[in-house]
Write a protein that holds these residues in place. Structure first.
Motif, PDB file in Angstrom:
ATOM      1  N   MET A  44       0.826  -1.209   0.000  1.00 22.48           N
ATOM      2  CA  MET A  44       0.000   0.000   0.000  1.00 22.48           C
ATOM      3  C   MET A  44       0.860   1.259   0.000  1.00 22.48           C
ATOM      4  N   GLU A  45       2.055   1.176   0.621  1.00 22.47           N
ATOM      5  CA  GLU A  45       2.937   2.337   0.738  1.00 22.47           C
ATOM      6  C   GLU A  45       3.985   2.398  -0.375  1.00 22.47           C
ATOM      7  N   ALA A  46       3.960   1.465  -1.294  1.00 26.76           N
ATOM      8  CA  ALA A  46       4.965   1.419  -2.367  1.00 26.76           C
ATOM      9  C   ALA A  46       4.880   2.669  -3.248  1.00 26.76           C
ATOM     10  N   LYS A  47       6.046   3.188  -3.601  1.00 24.64           N
ATOM     11  CA  LYS A  47       6.115   4.399  -4.425  1.00 24.64           C
ATOM     12  C   LYS A  47       6.632   4.111  -5.839  1.00 24.64           C
ATOM     13  N   ASP A  48       6.930   2.863  -6.120  1.00 28.23           N
ATOM     14  CA  ASP A  48       7.536   2.503  -7.404  1.00 28.23           C
ATOM     15  C   ASP A  48       6.533   2.004  -8.437  1.00 28.23           C
ATOM     16  N   GLY A  49       5.251   2.194  -8.155  1.00 33.40           N
ATOM     17  CA  GLY A  49       4.222   1.758  -9.101  1.00 33.40           C
ATOM     18  C   GLY A  49       3.782   0.324  -8.946  1.00 33.40           C
ATOM     19  N   SER A  50       4.360  -0.378  -7.958  1.00 27.88           N
ATOM     20  CA  SER A  50       3.992  -1.783  -7.760  1.00 27.88           C
ATOM     21  C   SER A  50       2.864  -1.952  -6.747  1.00 27.88           C
ATOM     22  N   GLY A  51       2.328  -0.843  -6.257  1.00 28.43           N
ATOM     23  CA  GLY A  51       1.292  -0.898  -5.222  1.00 28.43           C
ATOM     24  C   GLY A  51      -0.077  -1.252  -5.778  1.00 28.43           C
ATOM     25  N   TYR A  52      -1.058  -1.212  -4.896  1.00 28.05           N
ATOM     26  CA  TYR A  52      -2.437  -1.547  -5.284  1.00 28.05           C
ATOM     27  C   TYR A  52      -3.029  -0.429  -6.152  1.00 28.05           C
ATOM     28  N   LYS A  53      -3.860  -0.844  -7.077  1.00 23.77           N
ATOM     29  CA  LYS A  53      -4.520   0.118  -7.954  1.00 23.77           C
ATOM     30  C   LYS A  53      -5.872   0.558  -7.403  1.00 23.77           C
ATOM     31  N   ASN A  54      -6.476  -0.276  -6.570  1.00 21.89           N
ATOM     32  CA  ASN A  54      -7.780   0.079  -5.999  1.00 21.89           C
ATOM     33  C   ASN A  54      -8.020  -0.735  -4.720  1.00 21.89           C
ATOM     34  N   ARG A  56     -10.344  -2.860  -4.045  1.00 16.93           N
ATOM     35  CA  ARG A  56     -10.736  -4.255  -4.267  1.00 16.93           C
ATOM     36  C   ARG A  56      -9.513  -5.183  -4.287  1.00 16.93           C
ATOM     37  N   GLU A  57      -8.388  -4.695  -4.782  1.00 15.24           N
ATOM     38  CA  GLU A  57      -7.174  -5.507  -4.775  1.00 15.24           C
ATOM     39  C   GLU A  57      -6.688  -5.751  -3.341  1.00 15.24           C
ATOM     40  N   ILE A  58      -6.812  -4.745  -2.497  1.00 15.41           N
ATOM     41  CA  ILE A  58      -6.444  -4.899  -1.080  1.00 15.41           C
ATOM     42  C   ILE A  58      -7.357  -5.927  -0.424  1.00 15.41           C
ATOM     43  N   CYS A  59      -8.642  -5.793  -0.718  1.00 14.99           N
ATOM     44  CA  CYS A  59      -9.633  -6.713  -0.157  1.00 14.99           C
ATOM     45  C   CYS A  59      -9.318  -8.166  -0.544  1.00 14.99           C
ATOM     46  N   ALA A  60      -8.902  -8.380  -1.787  1.00 14.60           N
ATOM     47  CA  ALA A  60      -8.597  -9.732  -2.262  1.00 14.60           C
ATOM     48  C   ALA A  60      -7.414 -10.320  -1.488  1.00 14.60           C
ATOM     49  N   ASP A  61      -6.408  -9.489  -1.179  1.00 17.24           N
ATOM     50  CA  ASP A  61      -5.243  -9.994  -0.433  1.00 17.24           C
ATOM     51  C   ASP A  61      -5.574 -10.260   1.034  1.00 17.24           C
ATOM     52  N   VAL A  62      -6.461  -9.458   1.607  1.00 16.83           N
ATOM     53  CA  VAL A  62      -6.887  -9.718   2.993  1.00 16.83           C
ATOM     54  C   VAL A  62      -7.590 -11.076   3.057  1.00 16.83           C
ATOM     55  N   ARG A  63      -8.475 -11.340   2.116  1.00 22.12           N
ATOM     56  CA  ARG A  63      -9.146 -12.639   2.062  1.00 22.12           C
ATOM     57  C   ARG A  63      -8.125 -13.764   1.903  1.00 22.12           C
ATOM     58  N   LEU A  64      -7.096 -13.510   1.086  1.00 23.64           N
ATOM     59  CA  LEU A  64      -6.089 -14.523   0.826  1.00 23.64           C
ATOM     60  C   LEU A  64      -5.340 -14.929   2.101  1.00 23.64           C
ATOM     61  N   ILE A  65      -5.112 -13.972   2.997  1.00 25.29           N
ATOM     62  CA  ILE A  65      -4.432 -14.280   4.268  1.00 25.29           C
ATOM     63  C   ILE A  65      -5.185 -15.376   5.020  1.00 25.29           C
ATOM     64  N   PHE A  66      -6.476 -15.167   5.177  1.00 23.18           N
ATOM     65  CA  PHE A  66      -7.289 -16.097   5.970  1.00 23.18           C
ATOM     66  C   PHE A  66      -7.543 -17.405   5.218  1.00 23.18           C
ATOM     67  N   LYS A  67      -7.724 -17.339   3.908  1.00 24.22           N
ATOM     68  CA  LYS A  67      -7.966 -18.559   3.136  1.00 24.22           C
ATOM     69  C   LYS A  67      -6.725 -19.443   3.106  1.00 24.22           C
ATOM     70  N   ASN A  68      -5.527 -18.824   3.063  1.00 22.75           N
ATOM     71  CA  ASN A  68      -4.283 -19.611   3.136  1.00 22.75           C
ATOM     72  C   ASN A  68      -4.203 -20.372   4.460  1.00 22.75           C
ATOM     73  N   ALA A  69      -4.524 -19.649   5.557  1.00 25.11           N
ATOM     74  CA  ALA A  69      -4.456 -20.268   6.891  1.00 25.11           C
ATOM     75  C   ALA A  69      -5.460 -21.412   7.011  1.00 25.11           C
ATOM     76  N   MET A  70      -6.655 -21.220   6.467  1.00 26.63           N
ATOM     77  CA  MET A  70      -7.685 -22.247   6.532  1.00 26.63           C
ATOM     78  C   MET A  70      -7.332 -23.432   5.623  1.00 26.63           C
TER      79      MET A  70
END
Length: 270
Positions: A44-54, A56-70
């Motif tokens: 989210m704090e990346a300044k080199d253009g590799s950060g999130y575009k919106n 919804r992309e952040i939301c998808a990675d948050v879900r991924l954290i919990f789905k990986n653990a499960m």
């Protein structure tokens, strides 16, 4: 991240899984894309253009954290239970936030569309300016070329008597439209010449050399465009010229047709 990171069970998900320390030798075989909240924060704090575009992309990675653990941990494992609980809470928060996300996305789309329109208008203005400047340059070049052409014509050799006769022959055979164009060439350099009427009296010997050569170049280009040989503007054609003139005169008397030039006979040198 929507209130989830402050939960008492968020600890195991804040940093990347310590695969080596925990001896999870098969972790990367089961989990294709590891994820944690510190990785999300850095992205989210990346300044080199590799950060999130919106969002919804952040939301998808948050879900991924919990789905990986499960996915990696058994349903009876504490980490699995904690991940499942936090995912449910996250989805509740996300549903509350979704209307604002949609509104923000619409606003951004509108701004991007307006920005794109401004860019397009600026490009069109730039292209119009370039086209205008190019036309101006072409006009200047055209005038220079015309002056050069006039200079060349003024310095041309004198046209021979045979060439004049041949030129007159071709003129009498032109279509009405092409003949009018030829007569306008004569009128350009001879203001007193009348290029109208049922029969035009064109004294070929009275024309300037530049006018004669303009006429010759005109009929030459005309013949080439019609697929005819320009060599027809040459040779001894006095008889043909007279016959054509007589035929044209008879047609004008009968049909009241378009103007045709009549050839004044060339004076023989004494």
């Amino acid at each position: 991240m929507i209130g989830v990171t402050g939960h008492k069970w968020a600890g195991p998900f804040m940093q990347p899984v310590d695969v080596v320390g925990l001896g999870l030798h098969d972790y990367y075989e089961i989990i294709e894309k590891p994820m944690d909240f510190s990785t999300i924060k850095n992205k989210m704090e990346a300044k080199d253009g590799s950060g999130y575009k919106n969002v919804r992309e952040i939301c998808a990675d948050v879900r991924l954290i919990f789905k990986n653990a499960m996915k990696y941990n058994d349903e009876r494992n504490d980490v699995h239970v904690m991940a499942k609980t936090l995912l449910a809470k996250f989805e509740e928060k996300w549903l509350l936030l979704l209307p604002k996300v949609d509104e923000e996305e619409e606003r951004r789309k509108k701004e991007e569309a307006e920005a794109q329109l401004d860019i397009q208008l600026a490009q069109e203005v730039s292209h119009a300016k370039m086209a205008k400047e190019l036309n101006t340059e072409l006009d200047v070049i055209g005038k220079r070329l015309e002056k050069m052409r006039e200079t060349v014509l003024r310095n041309c050799r004198k046209m021979s008597t045979e060439e004049k006769k041949a030129l007159m022959t071709v003129l009498t055979q032109l279509s009405p439209d092409d003949l009018n164009k030829a007569l306008l060439i004569v009128a350009e350099n001879n203001p007193s010449f009348q290029a109208t009427g049922q029969e035009v009296d064109l004294d070929i010997d009275a024309q300037s050399e530049s006018t004669l050569w303009k006429l010759k170049f005109f009929v030459k280009d005309l013949l080439q465009s019609q697929g005819k040989s320009p060599t027809s503007i040459g040779g001894n054609t006095t008889t043909t010229t007279v016959n054509n003139n007589n035929q044209n005169k008879r047609k004008r008397e009968t049909n009241d047709g378009p103007a045709k030039p009549s050839q004044k006979k060339n004076k023989k040198p004494s």
